[in-house]
Enzyme design. Structure first.
Site, PDB file in Angstrom:
ATOM      1  N   ILE A 179       0.809  -1.222   0.000  1.00 15.26           N
ATOM      2  CA  ILE A 179       0.000   0.000   0.000  1.00 15.26           C
ATOM      3  C   ILE A 179       0.840   1.269   0.000  1.00 15.26           C
ATOM      4  CG2 ILE A 179      -1.997  -1.069   1.107  1.00 15.26           C
ATOM      5  CD1 ILE A 179      -1.052  -0.010   3.778  1.00 15.26           C
ATOM      6  N   GLY A 197       5.212   3.083   0.422  1.00 17.05           N
ATOM      7  CA  GLY A 197       6.626   2.883   0.700  1.00 17.05           C
ATOM      8  C   GLY A 197       7.403   4.164   0.529  1.00 17.05           C
ATOM      9  N   GLY A 198       8.597   4.191   1.085  1.00 14.96           N
ATOM     10  CA  GLY A 198       9.470   5.345   0.989  1.00 14.96           C
ATOM     11  C   GLY A 198      10.882   4.887   0.696  1.00 14.96           C
ATOM     12  N   GLY A 199      11.836   5.776   0.931  1.00 18.58           N
ATOM     13  CA  GLY A 199      13.211   5.455   0.625  1.00 18.58           C
ATOM     14  C   GLY A 199      13.794   4.396   1.546  1.00 18.58           C
ATOM     15  N   MET A 200      13.227   4.266   2.745  1.00 19.28           N
ATOM     16  CA  MET A 200      13.803   3.354   3.721  1.00 19.28           C
ATOM     17  C   MET A 200      13.022   2.057   3.851  1.00 19.28           C
ATOM     18  SD  MET A 200      14.799   4.111   7.708  1.00 19.28           S
ATOM     19  CE  MET A 200      13.133   4.382   8.266  1.00 19.28           C
ATOM     20  N   ALA A 201      11.707   2.088   3.634  1.00 16.31           N
ATOM     21  CA  ALA A 201      10.895   0.909   3.913  1.00 16.31           C
ATOM     22  C   ALA A 201       9.715   0.832   2.960  1.00 16.31           C
ATOM     23  CB  ALA A 201      10.406   0.943   5.367  1.00 16.31           C
ATOM     24  N   VAL A 253       5.545  -0.514   2.819  1.00 15.72           N
ATOM     25  CA  VAL A 253       4.410  -0.694   3.726  1.00 15.72           C
ATOM     26  C   VAL A 253       3.396  -1.622   3.062  1.00 15.72           C
ATOM     27  CG1 VAL A 253       2.624   0.434   5.084  1.00 15.72           C
ATOM     28  CG2 VAL A 253       4.782   1.609   4.666  1.00 15.72           C
ATOM     29  N   LYS A 261       5.265  -2.295   8.172  1.00 18.17           N
ATOM     30  CA  LYS A 261       6.360  -1.577   7.512  1.00 18.17           C
ATOM     31  C   LYS A 261       7.594  -2.467   7.543  1.00 18.17           C
ATOM     32  CE  LYS A 261       6.974   2.884   7.735  1.00 18.17           C
ATOM     33  NZ  LYS A 261       7.294   4.268   8.139  1.00 18.17           N
ATOM     34  N   ASP A 315      10.055  15.363  10.557  1.00 20.66           N
ATOM     35  CA  ASP A 315       9.725  15.074   9.148  1.00 20.66           C
ATOM     36  C   ASP A 315       8.224  15.227   8.916  1.00 20.66           C
ATOM     37  OD1 ASP A 315      10.318  14.505   6.534  1.00 20.66           O
ATOM     38  OD2 ASP A 315      10.346  12.335   6.788  1.00 20.66           O
TER      39      ASP A 315
END
Length: 720
Positions: free
Chosen positions: A16, A18-22, A24, A39, A133
């Site tokens: 569903i 996600g970002g640069g680190m993880a 989801v 996550k 953030d």
């Protein structure tokens, strides 16, 4: 990952976000039967201790908070190299999606959202947690309107000694506070600055600072002013603009003192008396020493030339005089008498020449180094959606390098297609490295075994995985022993890999058992009953045939179980029957001889005999044509509670009846039915079932002879 059961408890359903680190995923908690968000740290960071620490810090930071506007943390764990956080699943959208779809938002809606974010920050700051953030991507809005702040991945405790990182800054550049961009200590007011930018974007649909690179955006946070919100959207009330202006002051001391103070201002900003309040103005009490400003140039005083001193100064006085000359920017001249021949390095001309040579050398050295460092900038080609080979070629032709190793992950894009790149839409130094993310194709899930499960439950699960309803077929329906709607077989088969986005799933469904009408078996012969049951697809085993004594003829079906005649029975069902094994032990067979004459001698009469006994009422013995007197033997069955009665009809009229009792110790005596005239000599007739010896010379010549089976099949078996 989809279809995997993480930690033996969380069944991954679909990705569903996600970002640069993880990344989801939406998952199902098998233990508590609820939807959760999981996550998972990206695979390329599982060996990076810094990322793992940051990932765990997110769980610790959020877990220490308990607030309706903060996403709850349920669990954290590690399975092999998979690091994961289990958190509350929010059904809805993130604020960035809402802004992209319908910004600018109405002021009341924007204030409603901002107030909930601010309330979450109040709770976080009271627990000494700085988010660092705050941005629309990290604000979730449920379908019920509840705002949830998430992603505490770079949060820091206020008291931590590592609140900044040396040489680098972590966060989202468009929402940086100025102090965050400089890499200095970030406190509560840094979050308020980011919230001000979020409000600015909600109400204008634009970001306050844009740039060609992250560095240029960060510099604008430090040095430039932004276009005021009401200049873009005049419908913004002045009171609301004042909140944004104060939250986004570059000097932290001019912002709100705390999130609580900002929350109070937000809650009253839409009150009627505040809508047209004066525009907020700010005056710094002390300037920022790092601020860019115009200053006068610093100049030295002109040297003062003095005549030579008449006296020779001592060494101490000379040092004092030189120090004074240094402090007053003047030149002292020594007495010509004290001057001797100067060394060459103290003579003006050689020193000037040497100085010029050194300066020239330094100039050419600096220029050489500068030329080597002055690398031209080139635009980064946009290679997303290209095949890997084409993307690499385009980057290399632009004078850039592809960072190795290329990151390969499962993605919705076709296999071998670049789905993401670093440094897109910007200029970089020639020779810089570009990171490419290449798709390994859609991650195929293993098909679940749905056999034995209900169709409705299977369809819900497949739709949750991303299989659309129009690609699920269940038209194949067959009879079976399973309940109606139960899945009997499937395509793809269980365990086969399939793509939920494209796969077509086909089920064979049970219609339940096929039913047949139960036949009437009572009164039928055993063999006939077996044939009827076999024709209907029903089963009758020898173990299900019960035999018991009865006054019915041997082999006659007395009862059927468990289904009555006409009932709807599942095909293949087991049936039991009860069959007569013959007369009971207390039943007695009696023989009644009767001599019957025709009504008139020499004329034919029709004789009809009917009897009632333990086996039934008004049983037809049979009919005979006689022209002379004949003897008939009638067999009947008597029981302790049932006597017999034999009735004789002649030419259709009842002429006599004879009882046969159970209590009689002897066979009944012969009875006579005379005619209207003196009868001729009696001709004995054989008892039914007996064979009478015949004269070979006369056999077959008497038309009135009664055949051996004279009962014409009406006398029951065993009762002759």
């Amino acid at each position: 990952m989809i279809g995997h059961e993480l930690g033996g408890r969380y069944e991954i359903i679909t990705r569903i976000g996600g970002g640069g680190m993880a990344l989801v995923y939406k998952a199902h908690d098998l233990l508590l039967n609820r939807k959760v968000a999981v996550k998972v740290l990206r695979q390329q960071f599982v060996h990076d201790e810094e990322f793992i620490r940051r990932f765990r810090r997110e769980a610790q930071s959020a877990a220490s908070l308990s607030h309706p506007n903060v996403v709850s943390i349920y669990d954290v764990g590690q399975e092999d190299e998979v690091h994961y956080i289990v958190m509350e699943y929010v059904e809805g959208s993130n604020l960035n999606e809402i802004i992209q779809e319908r910004a600018p938002l109405q002021p009341d809606e924007a204030i409603h959202i901002a107030a909930q974010i601010c309330d979450a920050l109040v709770n976080a700051h009271q627990n000494q947690i700085i988010h660092r953030d705050i941005k629309p991507h990290n604000i979730l809005i449920g379908n019920n309107g509840r705002v949830k702040v998430t992603d505490f991945g770079i949060a820091r405790a206020v008291t931590a000694s590592t609140i900044t990182q040396t040489g680098s800054v972590v966060g989202s550049v468009h929402y940086f506070s100025p102090e965050h961009a400089k890499g200095t200590s970030t406190g509560e007011k840094s979050d308020l600055y980011s919230l001000g930018i979020v409000m600015y974007q909600m109400l204008t649909g634009k970001l306050p600072f844009q740039g060609e690179s992250p560095i240029s955006v960060a510099l604008k946070h430090l040095q430039e002013t932004f276009v005021e919100p009401r200049a873009i959207n005049p419908l913004i009330p002045q009171s609301v603009e004042n909140v944004i202006l104060r939250a986004m002051r570059k000097n932290p001391s001019e912002r709100y003192a705390s999130a609580s103070e900002m929350l109070k201002d937000l809650e009253t900003s839409l009150q009627a008396q505040r809508l047209h309040e004066p525009k907020a103005t700010f005056f710094s009490e002390a300037g920022d020493l790092d601020e860019t400003r115009v200053m006068p140039a610093i100049r030295q005083s002109a040297p003062e030339v003095r005549p030579a001193a008449p006296e020779v100064p001592s060494s101490r006085e000379k040092a004092s005089s030189q120090q004074a000359a240094s402090n007053t920017q003047t030149i002292e001249w020594e007495d010509e008498k004290q001057k001797g021949p100067k060394p060459w390095w103290k003579r003006p001309l050689p020193m000037i020449i040497l100085t010029l040579v050194v300066i020239a050398g330094l100039y050419f050295a600096v220029k050489s180094v500068s030329n080597s460092l002055d690398v031209p900038e080139v635009p980064v080609p946009y290679v997303v959606n290209m095949e890997e080979a084409q993307a690499v070629q385009a980057i290399e032709e632009a004078g850039l390098m592809v960072e190795q190793p290329i990151i390969r992950e499962f993605n919705e894009a076709a296999k071998g297609i670049v789905y993401e790149q670093s440094k897109a839409n910007m200029k970089v130094k020639k020779g810089a490295s570009i990171r490419l993310y290449v798709s390994e194709g859609t991650e195929l899930s293993a098909m679940t075994d749905y056999s034995g499960r209900q169709l409705t439950a299977a369809m819900e699960e497949l739709e949750a995985l991303g299989v659309s309803k129009d690609r699920i077929s269940s038209s194949d329906k067959v009879f079976s022993d399973e309940d109606p709607g139960t899945i009997l077989s499937q395509t793809p088969a269980a365990g086969e890999p399939f793509d939920p986005k494209t796969a077509a799933v086909r089920f064979t469904i049970s219609k339940g058992q096929e039913t047949v009408v139960m036949p009437d078996l009572v009164g039928k012969k055993e063999a006939e009953a077996k044939v009827l049951l076999s024709q209907q697809g029903l089963k009758l085993s020898d173990d299900n045939i019960v035999r018991e004594p009865s006054y019915e003829p041997e082999g006659t079906v007395l009862a059927q179980f468990p289904y009555e005649k006409g009932a709807q029975v599942g095909k293949g069902a087991e049936v039991s029957i009860t069959v007569s094994s013959g007369l009971p032990s207390d039943a007695i067979q009696r023989k009644l001889p009767i001599v019957i004459s025709p009504a008139q001698a020499g004329h034919s009469s029709e004789i009809r005999i009917v009897y009632s006994d333990a086996t039934g009422e008004n049983i037809e013995w049979g009919k005979r044509k006689i022209k002379d007197t004949q003897r008939f033997t009638i067999k009947v069955i008597v029981a302790p509670n049932k006597d017999a009665m034999v009735m004789v009809f002649r030419d259709g009229l009842l002429v006599d009846s004879f009882p046969v009792t159970y209590d009689s110790a002897e066979e009944p005596s012969e009875q006579t039915v005379p005619g209207k005239e003196e009868p001729p000599p009696v001709i004995d007739q054989p008892a039914q079932g007996e064979v009478q010896p015949t004269d070979p010379n006369t056999a077959g010549t008497d038309p009135n002879t009664v055949p051996e089976d004279g009962n014409e099949g009406n006398q029951p078996d065993g009762q002759q």
